[in-house]
Design an enzyme around this catalytic site. Structure first.
Site, PDB file in Angstrom:
ATOM      1  N   HIS A  57      -2.287  -9.630  -0.718  1.00 39.87           N
ATOM      2  CA  HIS A  57      -1.436  -8.497  -1.061  1.00 39.87           C
ATOM      3  C   HIS A  57      -2.155  -7.664  -2.106  1.00 39.87           C
ATOM      4  O   HIS A  57      -2.820  -8.211  -2.998  1.00 39.87           O
ATOM      5  CB  HIS A  57      -0.084  -8.971  -1.605  1.00 39.87           C
TER       6      HIS A  57
ATOM      7  N   ASP B 180       5.108 -10.793   5.396  1.00 42.84           N
ATOM      8  CA  ASP B 180       4.987 -10.694   6.854  1.00 42.84           C
ATOM      9  C   ASP B 180       4.765 -12.057   7.512  1.00 42.84           C
ATOM     10  O   ASP B 180       5.150 -12.253   8.670  1.00 42.84           O
ATOM     11  CB  ASP B 180       3.834  -9.761   7.233  1.00 42.84           C
TER      12      ASP B 180
END
Length: 395
Positions: free
Chosen positions: A281, A332
Site C-alpha cells: 500500500h 483488496d
C-alpha cells in the site's frame, strides 16, 4: 567578539540565508505526488490507524452499520435513532430509477462492463434530478443521499439484465447491505453474509486523498456539481491500480490453486518482475488495518460454508509474499474472497467499491465546496529547449 569573529559569523549567516533561499526556490518533484500534502480535511485520517471523523475504523466496523457511517461522513456526526430513521426513509423514498435510464441499460451491448454502465448511469441521474446541478453547496447533500439509493439499483439492474434476469425492486424492510445482496442475487442473505458485506462497505467508504477522491475534489474545485465529481471519481476508480485491483486477486488465487503451490508460484511470478495484486500500500507500510478486520469475516464465511481451502491458500500466499518482499495484504486481498463467499461474480467487485465509496466522495465534494480554492498544480518542463520557428518551406 572580535572584528574577525564578527565578520566570520556574518559570512556564515549569509551563507545559511543563501542556502535557505535556494532550497525554498528549488522545485521538488514528487512522482505520483507521493508524500505531498495536497490539502486539509476533517473527514478521515490514516496517521496512526484509519479514522473517520475521529472514530477508529475497528470500532465503526464492529459496532456501526454502513448507513450510520455514511451519515457520519456526510453529516459530520453519528446519527441518533430518529436521524437514522429519517435517513433510511429518505433513501427508501429515492429508490426509483427513471424509466428512460432502465431502458437505456437494456440497450447497452452486453460486453460493456458494469463499471462503464455505472459511470454513465450516475451521470444520467443528473438529468432527472429536480434540483438541477448548478448549486453544489445547497443541494449536494440531497443529491448524495439519492445516489446512496440508486447506485445499488443500477449495479443490480445491469447485472441481472446481462444474465437474462429481470431487475428486482428494493425491499425497504431489509438493511442497506442485505437489500443490495437481495437485488443482485434474488436471495435474502443470512445474518453473517449481511454483516460481512456491511463491514466491507464501511471499510471501503472513505480513505483520505486517494486517486478517485482527489479527482472528485479537483472537479469540485472548478465549481462543478456533485454528479460530475462522482462521475469523474468512478472513472478513476475503474483503473486496475485503484478499485480494479480486487478483480485480479481472484485470478491469482485461482492460478495458485492450493496451499502447496503458493511458495513456488509466488517466487516464479516475482522473478518475472510481475506484481502480486492485493499486497502493499502506498501509505500503510506496516499492513492495512482494514485487511485485518475483513480477514476474520472471510474465515467465518468459509467455516459456515464448510470449505477452508481458499483461506488456507490465501494464508500460504500471504506468507510467501511476505517472505519474498516484506509486503502485507491490503483491503483488496480479503475483500475479493469475501465477495466470492457471498456468491458474487468478479465483475461486481469494483461496482460494490463504488456503492461504498460514494459516501466518502460526497463528503469530500461538500468539504471542497465549503472552503474552495481551484486546484491547479504546476509541472516541470523536460522537453526541447527554446528553439526558433522555421517556415514550412524550410523544414
Amino acid at each position: 567578539m572580535g572584528q574577525e569573529s564578527q565578520t566570520h559569523q556574518m559570512m556564515i549567516d549569509g551563507l545559511v540565508k543563501l542556502v535557505g533561499h535556494v532550497l525554498m526556490s528549488e522545485e521538488v518533484y514528487h512522482p505520483g505526488l507521493d508524500g505531498v500534502v495536497a490539502g486539509e480535511t476533517q473527514i478521515s485520517s490514516i496517521d496512526g490507524g484509519l479514522q473517520y471523523r475521529g472514530y477508529e475504523i475497528e470500532e465503526l466496523a464492529h459496532e456501526a452499520t454502513f448507513l450510520e457511517v455514511a451519515y457520519l461522513l456526510i453529516h459530520q456526526e453519528l446519527p441518533n435513532l430518529e436521524q437514522l430513521a429519517d435517513f433510511r426513509s429518505i433513501i427508501s423514498d429515492s429508490t426509483e430509477l427513471a424509466e428512460p435510464i432502465l431502458k437505456f441499460f437494456e440497450q447497452i451491448p452486453l460486453h460493456v462492463s458494469i463499471m462503464d454502465v455505472l459511470r454513465t448511469g450516475i451521470s444520467s441521474v443528473a438529468h432527472f434530478d429536480m434540483q438541477g446541478v448548478d448549486e453544489p453547496n445547497e443541494t449536494a447533500l440531497t443529491k448524495a443521499t439519492r445516489l446512496f439509493a440508486v447506485i445499488p439499483m443500477m449495479i443490480a439492474a445491469r447485472y441481472r439484465l446481462t444474465h437474462g434476469l429481470k431487475p428486482i425492486r428494493p425491499r425497504p424492510d431489509l438493511s442497506y447491505a442485505a437489500d443490495l445482496l437481495y437485488q443482485i442475487t434474488g436471495r435474502e442473505p443470512n445474518s453473517l453474509e449481511e454483516k460481512s458485506l456491511d463491514v466491507s462497505l464501511i471499510l471501503y467508504a472513505e480513505h483520505e486523498y486517494n486517486a478517485s477522491t482527489y479527482a472528485s475534489r479537483i472537479v469540485t474545485s472548478t465549481g462543478s456539481d456533485l454528479f460530475s465529481a462522482i462521475t469523474a471519481a468512478v472513472g478513476t476508480i475503474k483503473g486496475k491500480l485503484d478499485g480494479g485491483a480486487g478483480e485480479r486477486v481472484m485470478q491469482i488465487l485461482d492460478a495458485v490453486g492450493s496451499p502447496d503451490n503458493a511458495a513456488t508460484w509466488i517466487s516464479q511470478r516475482l522473478s518475472r518482475k510481475k506484481r502480486v495484486m492485493g499486497f502493499g500500500h502506498r501509505v500503510y507500510k506496516k499492513g492495512d488495518p482494514r485487511a485485518v478486520i475483513l480477514k476474520d469475516f472471510c474465515l467465518q464465511l468459509a467455516e459456515q460454508q464448510g470449505n477452508l481451502t481458499l483461506e488456507q491458500t490465501a494464508e500460504a500466499v500471504e506468507q510467501a509474499v511476505f517472505a519474498e518482499t516484506g509486503l502485507m495484504p491490503n483491503l483488496d486481498w480479503p475483500s475479493a474472497r469475501l465477495y466470492h463467499y457471498l456468491g458474487l461474480d468478479v465483475d461486481l467487485y469494483t461496482p460494490l467499491f463504488v456503492a461504498a465509496r460514494v459516501a466518502g466522495w460526497s463528503a469530500h465534494v461538500m468539504e471542497q465546496s465549503e472552503n474552495n480554492r481551484l486546484i491547479r498544480p504546476r509541472s516541470r518542463y523536460v522537453g526541447e529547449p527554446k528553439r526558433n520557428f522555421r517556415p514550412l518551406d524550410e523544414r
